[in-house]
Design a protein around this motif. Structure first.
Motif, PDB file in Angstrom:
ATOM      1  N   GLY A 126       0.794  -1.232   0.000  1.00  0.00           N
ATOM      2  CA  GLY A 126       0.000   0.000   0.000  1.00  0.00           C
ATOM      3  C   GLY A 126       0.820   1.273   0.000  1.00  0.00           C
ATOM      4  O   GLY A 126       0.271   2.373   0.145  1.00  0.00           O
ATOM      5  N   LYS A 127       2.131   1.156  -0.197  1.00  0.00           N
ATOM      6  CA  LYS A 127       3.019   2.322  -0.104  1.00  0.00           C
ATOM      7  C   LYS A 127       2.695   3.373  -1.172  1.00  0.00           C
ATOM      8  O   LYS A 127       2.547   4.555  -0.878  1.00  0.00           O
ATOM      9  CB  LYS A 127       4.487   1.882  -0.214  1.00  0.00           C
ATOM     10  CG  LYS A 127       4.917   0.876   0.851  1.00  0.00           C
ATOM     11  CD  LYS A 127       6.392   0.546   0.772  1.00  0.00           C
ATOM     12  CE  LYS A 127       6.811  -0.116  -0.527  1.00  0.00           C
ATOM     13  NZ  LYS A 127       6.220  -1.472  -0.699  1.00  0.00           N
ATOM     14  N   THR A 128       2.586   2.933  -2.418  1.00  0.00           N
ATOM     15  CA  THR A 128       2.298   3.877  -3.499  1.00  0.00           C
ATOM     16  C   THR A 128       0.894   4.460  -3.370  1.00  0.00           C
ATOM     17  O   THR A 128       0.688   5.664  -3.595  1.00  0.00           O
ATOM     18  CB  THR A 128       2.456   3.177  -4.877  1.00  0.00           C
ATOM     19  OG1 THR A 128       3.811   2.727  -5.002  1.00  0.00           O
ATOM     20  CG2 THR A 128       2.141   4.128  -6.017  1.00  0.00           C
ATOM     21  N   THR A 129      -0.054   3.631  -2.986  1.00  0.00           N
ATOM     22  CA  THR A 129      -1.427   4.128  -2.810  1.00  0.00           C
ATOM     23  C   THR A 129      -1.474   5.181  -1.708  1.00  0.00           C
ATOM     24  O   THR A 129      -2.197   6.181  -1.829  1.00  0.00           O
ATOM     25  CB  THR A 129      -2.393   2.970  -2.480  1.00  0.00           C
ATOM     26  OG1 THR A 129      -2.275   1.964  -3.484  1.00  0.00           O
ATOM     27  CG2 THR A 129      -3.831   3.447  -2.420  1.00  0.00           C
ATOM     28  N   LEU A 130      -0.702   4.997  -0.660  1.00  0.00           N
ATOM     29  CA  LEU A 130      -0.637   6.000   0.407  1.00  0.00           C
ATOM     30  C   LEU A 130      -0.133   7.332  -0.140  1.00  0.00           C
ATOM     31  O   LEU A 130      -0.697   8.395   0.156  1.00  0.00           O
ATOM     32  CB  LEU A 130       0.274   5.507   1.536  1.00  0.00           C
ATOM     33  CG  LEU A 130       0.561   6.498   2.662  1.00  0.00           C
ATOM     34  CD1 LEU A 130      -0.720   6.941   3.361  1.00  0.00           C
ATOM     35  CD2 LEU A 130       1.541   5.901   3.678  1.00  0.00           C
ATOM     36  N   MET A 131       0.927   7.289  -0.964  1.00  0.00           N
ATOM     37  CA  MET A 131       1.442   8.515  -1.579  1.00  0.00           C
ATOM     38  C   MET A 131       0.370   9.150  -2.470  1.00  0.00           C
ATOM     39  O   MET A 131       0.210  10.371  -2.500  1.00  0.00           O
ATOM     40  CB  MET A 131       2.674   8.185  -2.435  1.00  0.00           C
ATOM     41  CG  MET A 131       3.819   7.583  -1.666  1.00  0.00           C
ATOM     42  SD  MET A 131       4.843   8.830  -0.898  1.00  0.00           S
ATOM     43  CE  MET A 131       6.407   8.496  -1.674  1.00  0.00           C
TER      44      MET A 131
END
Length: 244
Positions: free
Chosen positions: A42-47
């Motif tokens: 979920g790292k990119t979605t968080l950004m």
């Protein structure tokens, strides 16, 4: 004192898949936070949520006390949130100085920017940024001729010239030489305090070298958070991410 950035109970689903699942993350002004986790955590979605590229199904994003959950991307940039993607996007046919100059003029057409006169303050800001990113000696070099690492630093400089309060940096050392990695450590560590810096990175040696605080994501939620020494010894983190 409330946090500068607050992501509260955010859930995002794509075609039934929960990319973020009731995720909460708070950032204090001036801190350097590393976000790690396996692919699909979920790292990119968080950004994307923080920068307005994606809207949450549930939950809120607050920046400096203002609810920005439904703000457009350009409105979020105007508030002082800048993002650097993994692949650098510089103007290869222009010099390093010109790349910073183009960015410093703000959202105008490229043609107009090239003929706009720099103010003394803008020139000073460019020179200061060149020094910060270690490219003073390359100011007149075409950006397309820079090494991969130098292009990454230039793009960080292109964000800094816009004076962001919060800087989101995605995998800054991917593909870099060891020497370039060490220089990137210095640049990002030097930004903390004057800026809030969030680094998403897979290179755990790099994370250990710069991290003040680490957030580990897993399956769209925060699995662990704290000092690197505590996080890397957390049995849950070892199991799902770091390996035995």
């Amino acid at each position: 004192m409330s946090a500068q950035l607050q992501v509260d109970k955010v859930t995002v689903s794509f075609d039934g898949f929960r990319a973020l699942n009731d995720l909460t993350l708070h950032l204090e002004a001036g801190e350097l936070r590393c976000i790690v986790g396996p692919n699909g955590a979920g790292k990119t979605t968080l950004m994307d949520i923080i920068t307005g590229k994606t809207r949450p199904d549930v939950g809120t994003v607050t920046f400096e006390g203002k609810d920005i959950t439904r703000f457009a991307e350009h409105e979020i940039v105007a508030l002082g949130i800048g993002r650097k993607f993994q692949r650098p996007t510089v103007f290869p046919g222009h010099t390093v100085f010109e790349n910073l100059e183009l960015t410093s003029h703000g959202p105008k057409g490229v043609f107009k920017m090239l003929f706009a006169r720099l103010t003394a303050d803008q020139r000073q800001a460019i020179e200061k940024t060149l020094e910060l990113i270690g490219l003073t000696d390359h100011a007149t070099r075409l950006a397309g001729l820079l090494s991969h690492g130098q292009k990454q630093w230039l793009e960080i400089g292109m964000l800094l010239i816009q004076q962001p309060k919060l800087l989101l940096v995605d995998e800054p050392v991917a593909g870099m030489t060891q020497q370039e990695i060490e220089r990137t450590e210095e640049i990002l560590s030097g930004l903390a305090g004057a800026h809030t810096v969030v680094v998403v990175e897979h290179d755990m040696d790099f994370v250990r070298s710069i991290a003040q605080k680490v957030t580990v994501l897993h399956e769209g939620s925060v699995l662990a958070e704290g000092q690197m020494s505590d996080v890397q010894n957390d049995p849950k983190v070892v199991e799902v991410y770091l390996g035995a």
